[in-house]
Write an enzyme that holds these catalytic residues in place. Structure first.
Site, PDB file in Angstrom:
ATOM      1  N   ASP A  98       0.824  -1.224   0.000  1.00 22.66           N
ATOM      2  CA  ASP A  98       0.000   0.000   0.000  1.00 22.66           C
ATOM      3  C   ASP A  98       0.849   1.261   0.000  1.00 22.66           C
ATOM      4  OD1 ASP A  98      -2.483  -1.369   0.145  1.00 22.66           O
ATOM      5  OD2 ASP A  98      -2.295  -1.573   2.316  1.00 22.66           O
TER       6      ASP A  98
ATOM      7  N   ARG B 117      -0.436   4.279  15.964  1.00 16.51           N
ATOM      8  CA  ARG B 117      -0.671   5.133  14.787  1.00 16.51           C
ATOM      9  C   ARG B 117      -0.496   6.631  15.055  1.00 16.51           C
ATOM     10  NH1 ARG B 117       0.610   1.078  12.595  1.00 16.51           N
ATOM     11  NH2 ARG B 117      -0.690  -0.111  11.182  1.00 16.51           N
TER      12      ARG B 117
ATOM     13  N   ASP C  64      -7.186   2.524  10.541  1.00 21.71           N
ATOM     14  CA  ASP C  64      -5.929   3.278  10.544  1.00 21.71           C
ATOM     15  C   ASP C  64      -6.020   4.612   9.813  1.00 21.71           C
ATOM     16  OD1 ASP C  64      -4.649   1.490  12.128  1.00 21.71           O
ATOM     17  OD2 ASP C  64      -3.780   0.337  10.479  1.00 21.71           O
TER      18      ASP C  64
ATOM     19  N   SER D 276      -2.133 -10.709   6.547  1.00 17.22           N
ATOM     20  CA  SER D 276      -1.879  -9.295   6.751  1.00 17.22           C
ATOM     21  C   SER D 276      -1.499  -9.092   8.225  1.00 17.22           C
ATOM     22  CB  SER D 276      -3.135  -8.507   6.386  1.00 17.22           C
ATOM     23  OG  SER D 276      -2.996  -7.197   6.848  1.00 17.22           O
TER      24      SER D 276
HETATM   25  N1  ARG Z   1      -8.050  -4.261  14.041  1.00 16.45           N
HETATM   26  C1  ARG Z   1      -6.916  -3.689  14.645  1.00 16.45           C
HETATM   27  C2  ARG Z   1      -7.030  -2.201  14.757  1.00 16.45           C
HETATM   28  O1  ARG Z   1      -7.799  -1.612  14.062  1.00 16.45           O
HETATM   29  C3  ARG Z   1      -5.614  -4.112  14.040  1.00 16.45           C
HETATM   30  C4  ARG Z   1      -5.481  -4.123  12.556  1.00 16.45           C
HETATM   31  C5  ARG Z   1      -4.090  -4.441  12.190  1.00 16.45           C
HETATM   32  N2  ARG Z   1      -3.835  -4.587  10.804  1.00 16.45           N
HETATM   33  C6  ARG Z   1      -3.388  -5.729  10.203  1.00 16.45           C
HETATM   34  N3  ARG Z   1      -3.090  -5.642   8.977  1.00 16.45           N
HETATM   35  N4  ARG Z   1      -3.255  -6.833  10.826  1.00 16.45           N
HETATM   36  O2  ARG Z   1      -6.351  -1.615  15.567  1.00 16.45           O
END
Ligand code: ARG
Length: 393
Positions: free
Chosen positions: A13, A93, A122, A169
């Protein structure tokens, strides 16, 4: 000269964003910024190699210590947890975004960019920090609604290649490792062992339990087995110890900010151990009224962090309350690690609100309960009288 600073992870990405920012958005200079919050070393190295090749200027910021001190410690004090999730990605983040903004300001850039899609959390977390500045905010993947397949094709056309196609992922930092996507999207698919890297499965964990002692000062973990440790090393060590005993795996359905439900798998041994220990100590040193009220404060704090709203003034106010309560959260908690479980088995504190004498010196203290039970009796008499009174009417 139009300049943009991009939050750069080295993945697909964010990599396609670099040529997109030049070709589609007309930026003359793309600065790629990788913020180290405890990703695997190989990931940081790969980001550096690819980032140096693709961007006009590449920057790496080591923010591990800041992450632990300014983000993880407040999380521990707030018993941070959202629907069973220890907030690993969420809490990182805003810090990544903050460093991208700092680079943008230093380099006198016009804009900041991220590579998030329009479905996840995110994007909102980056936006919340980015939009608090006067810089333009660009999100190419989201704005162009790119699919993964389109991204792959675009990457290929631009000579961006990846050695292996990632099977899952994954998002990893010092606090947690999150695994999603692919077959895990089938909610009844049982996660295979290969998705886990920090933890063994409980049946492979050692037969013998291990009891560890964690020292807290003002709500912050400061020692392991009576040896003082800095935050980063302490968390790394607990990830290792807990992981060895299979502690800290979660498989949950999580409510994303935008209203979608998603399935998430996480591993977070240190987080599990520290959160269970910290909460136990609070239970000993805070009053019942404080605990009840703080529960609500903690869950509000966790909601804000999940949404990335650490710039919200409420976040600051909640932290002020939390910090006040943590003045008394001092002591030591004994945690037993055994076959996938971290369980508190002892605690001590100079601020304990527990008195063995009051509880067990039966002769001396029993009489004082009379007033207490009278009070309760009084309450129920009133309640009953009101009920009878309303029946008559
Ligand atoms: N669902 C979690 C959050 O929004 C973690 C997402 C993490 N991303 C991944 N590609 N595993 O904080």
């Amino acid at each position: 000269m139009k300049k943009v600073a991009l939050a750069y992870s080295g993945g697909l990405d964010t990599s396609v964003c670099i040529p997109l920012l030049r070709e589609r958005y007309g930026y003359d200079e793309v600065i790629a910024v990788t913020v180290d919050v405890g990703q695997p070393e190989a990931e940081i190295k790969e980001a550096k190699e690819r980032g140096e090749k693709l961007s006009d200027s590449y920057k790496e910021v080591d923010a591990k210590e800041e992450f632990v001190h300014e983000y993880i410690f407040p999380l521990i004090k707030a018993n941070g947890c959202y629907e069973g999730y220890v907030l690993g990605t969420a809490i990182a983040r805003p810090l990544i975004a903050k460093h991208v903004v700092e680079v943008a300001k230093e380099e006198k850039a016009d804009a900041v960019a991220h590579g998030c899609t329009g479905k996840g959390n995110d994007q909102l977390r980056f936006d919340a920090v980015f939009r608090a500045t006067d810089l333009d905010v660009v999100a190419p993947v989201r704005e162009m609604s790119l699919t993964r397949e389109e991204e792959k094709r675009y990457a290929e056309e631009h000579g961006i290649s990846f050695a292996t196609e990632p099977r899952w992922s994954v998002d990893e930092n010092i606090w947690s490792r999150s695994i999603e996507g692919s077959k895990l999207e089938d909610l009844s698919f049982v996660p295979p062992e290969e998705i886990f890297q920090w933890t063994v499965s409980a049946d492979k964990a050692p037969e013998n339990a291990e009891i560890i002692k964690i020292g807290f000062e003002k709500g912050i973990p400061v020692s392991l087995n009576e040896t003082k440790m800095d935050g980063v090393s302490l968390i790394q060590k607990l990830n290792e110890l807990g992981g060895k005993h299979g502690v800290g795996r979660t498989d949950i359905i999580e409510d994303r900010v935008l209203g979608f439900k998603a399935r998430e798998n996480y591993e977070h041994p240190a987080a599990t151990i520290l959160l269970v220990a910290h909460h136990d100590l609070e239970q000993l040193v805070l009053t019942r009224n404080e605990l009840r009220f703080k529960d609500f404060v903690d869950s509000t704090w966790s909601e804000l962090v999940y949404q990335g709203l650490v710039m919200d003034l409420l976040y600051e106010s909640l932290n002020a309350f939390i910090d006040k309560t943590q003045e008394r959260v001092n002591g030591m908690v004994y945690v037993r690690l055994e076959k996938g479980i971290a369980r508190v088995v002892g605690r001590e504190s100079p601020n304990a609100l527990y008195s063995r004498d009051v509880l067990f010196d039966v002769k001396q203290e029993q009489k004082s309960a009379e007033g207490f039970s009278m009070y309760h009796g009084f309450q129920s008499r009133i309640a009953k009288r009101d009920r009878f009174a309303s029946k008559k009417v």
